[in-house]
Scaffold this motif. Sequence first.
Motif, PDB file in Angstrom:
ATOM      1  N   ARG A   2     -47.626 -17.245 -12.032  1.00 31.59           N
ATOM      2  CA  ARG A   2     -47.931 -16.011 -12.754  1.00 31.59           C
ATOM      3  C   ARG A   2     -46.724 -15.556 -13.557  1.00 31.59           C
ATOM      4  NH1 ARG A   2     -51.728 -11.779 -10.157  1.00 31.59           N
ATOM      5  NH2 ARG A   2     -53.056 -12.471 -11.862  1.00 31.59           N
ATOM      6  N   THR A   4     -45.525 -12.052 -15.882  1.00 29.60           N
ATOM      7  CA  THR A   4     -45.769 -10.735 -16.463  1.00 29.60           C
ATOM      8  C   THR A   4     -45.057 -10.679 -17.805  1.00 29.60           C
ATOM      9  OG1 THR A   4     -45.976  -9.698 -14.289  1.00 29.60           O
ATOM     10  CG2 THR A   4     -45.522  -8.252 -16.153  1.00 29.60           C
ATOM     11  N   MET A   9     -49.452  -7.429 -19.534  1.00 25.08           N
ATOM     12  CA  MET A   9     -50.392  -8.310 -18.855  1.00 25.08           C
ATOM     13  C   MET A   9     -49.665  -9.254 -17.899  1.00 25.08           C
ATOM     14  SD  MET A   9     -53.422  -7.517 -20.015  1.00 25.08           S
ATOM     15  CE  MET A   9     -52.854  -5.819 -20.116  1.00 25.08           C
ATOM     16  N   THR A  10     -50.339  -9.617 -16.834  1.00 27.82           N
ATOM     17  CA  THR A  10     -49.873 -10.676 -15.951  1.00 27.82           C
ATOM     18  C   THR A  10     -50.792 -11.867 -16.132  1.00 27.82           C
ATOM     19  OG1 THR A  10     -48.959  -9.119 -14.342  1.00 27.82           O
ATOM     20  CG2 THR A  10     -49.403 -11.352 -13.567  1.00 27.82           C
ATOM     21  N   GLU A  12     -52.009 -15.782 -15.463  1.00 31.60           N
ATOM     22  CA  GLU A  12     -52.051 -16.948 -14.575  1.00 31.60           C
ATOM     23  C   GLU A  12     -51.913 -18.198 -15.441  1.00 31.60           C
ATOM     24  OE1 GLU A  12     -52.545 -18.956 -10.838  1.00 31.60           O
ATOM     25  OE2 GLU A  12     -52.259 -16.821 -11.302  1.00 31.60           O
ATOM     26  N   ARG A  58     -56.046 -12.673 -21.051  1.00 35.32           N
ATOM     27  CA  ARG A  58     -56.299 -11.368 -20.438  1.00 35.32           C
ATOM     28  C   ARG A  58     -57.805 -11.146 -20.311  1.00 35.32           C
ATOM     29  NH1 ARG A  58     -54.526  -6.544 -24.290  1.00 35.32           N
ATOM     30  NH2 ARG A  58     -52.515  -7.634 -24.348  1.00 35.32           N
ATOM     31  N   ASP A  59     -58.207 -10.388 -19.317  1.00 38.20           N
ATOM     32  CA  ASP A  59     -59.610 -10.076 -19.059  1.00 38.20           C
ATOM     33  C   ASP A  59     -60.424 -11.302 -18.690  1.00 38.20           C
ATOM     34  OD1 ASP A  59     -60.215  -7.360 -18.991  1.00 38.20           O
ATOM     35  OD2 ASP A  59     -60.328  -7.165 -21.156  1.00 38.20           O
ATOM     36  N   SER A  63     -55.882 -13.734 -14.616  1.00 37.37           N
ATOM     37  CA  SER A  63     -54.960 -12.884 -15.365  1.00 37.37           C
ATOM     38  C   SER A  63     -55.421 -11.427 -15.300  1.00 37.37           C
ATOM     39  CB  SER A  63     -54.865 -13.348 -16.819  1.00 37.37           C
ATOM     40  OG  SER A  63     -54.172 -14.581 -16.910  1.00 37.37           O
ATOM     41  N   SER A  64     -54.583 -10.532 -15.817  1.00 37.17           N
ATOM     42  CA  SER A  64     -54.883  -9.097 -15.778  1.00 37.17           C
ATOM     43  C   SER A  64     -56.194  -8.781 -16.484  1.00 37.17           C
ATOM     44  CB  SER A  64     -53.777  -8.302 -16.469  1.00 37.17           C
ATOM     45  OG  SER A  64     -52.553  -8.419 -15.792  1.00 37.17           O
ATOM     46  N   ASP A  67     -59.570  -3.136 -16.087  1.00 33.51           N
ATOM     47  CA  ASP A  67     -60.666  -2.624 -15.276  1.00 33.51           C
ATOM     48  C   ASP A  67     -61.122  -1.242 -15.736  1.00 33.51           C
ATOM     49  OD1 ASP A  67     -60.256  -4.903 -13.811  1.00 33.51           O
ATOM     50  OD2 ASP A  67     -59.250  -3.914 -12.136  1.00 33.51           O
ATOM     51  N   ASP A  99     -49.627 -11.926 -25.974  1.00 34.23           N
ATOM     52  CA  ASP A  99     -49.640 -12.406 -24.584  1.00 34.23           C
ATOM     53  C   ASP A  99     -49.107 -13.839 -24.532  1.00 34.23           C
ATOM     54  OD1 ASP A  99     -50.846 -10.030 -23.742  1.00 34.23           O
ATOM     55  OD2 ASP A  99     -52.865 -10.898 -23.634  1.00 34.23           O
TER      56      ASP A  99
END
Length: 292
Positions: A2, A4, A9-10, A12, A58-59, A63-64, A67, A99
């Motif tokens: 991972r 950040t 965003m974090t 994967e 992302r989303d 990954s982050s 939400d 990102d």
Amino acid sequence: MRATVPTGMTLEYDTFGSPDDPALLLVMGFTAQMIQWDERFCGLLADSGLFVIRFDNRDCGLSSGLDGVEVDTGAVMAAGFSGGEMPQVPYTLSDMALDAIGLLDHLGIERAHIMGASMGGMIVQTMAIEHPARVRSMVSVMSTTGDTSVGQAAPEVLGVLISPPPTTREEYIESAPKWMVWQSKKYRDEAKVKELAAISFDRSFYPEGGPRQLAAILASGDRSAKLAELDVPTLVIHGRDDTLITPSGGLRTAELIPGAHLLFLSDMGHDLPEPLWPQVIAAVTTLTSTAP
């Protein structure tokens, strides 16, 4: 693994090959997890002398996710296809490109070859436009320019794409063959589609990210004029069987980018079937080995 990144965003990610080799960043498409880049495909690219990196956007995946952030999908789609005023969206392709740049920073990579599929192709185009100093070469696969007059999905395909996914594991797997409507006609395999659906569901089931990613695509607009100004070694790959982003999207991309090479494959749909890997990998490694 991972990372950040500065966008908050974090991500994967995982890697294949030696970090001493030239880096190739793989960017996947709309709602698709990084595992859609088959491990064996990544391994073959690594065997050719590339340090291969794949990650979840992302989303999506591990990954982050944003939400609870809602999108008026109907209003975004209406504006995107009519040219009307675009409502505010949570992020755009430029943010997703950042990102990816942040992941390169995390890995200590100054410049990379970049390869994106579908929405991932849109992201790597945006990377090349907005961060050209970070890009050694670009491969845009089954993607388009943001001009809504090219690459339009067939009506029956668009319905499948935006329909809400089933919420149970069993229903998700059983419904997966509907995705075959945009896959390569010659190489469709229902058992493989269901197997990947099961793996994807068990890894991460996060349907709420889809509307936000779709909004990012539509709100980012037409890249045509900026693609025509690129000075990046480019390969465009598209399939004649693609009904999700129809061939005119890829053909227009190749036409716009100065010096772009086009690999137009007769038996390819909106996927990368294994029998076509040798041609795809040969074209990619030819580009990466000759790019300055």
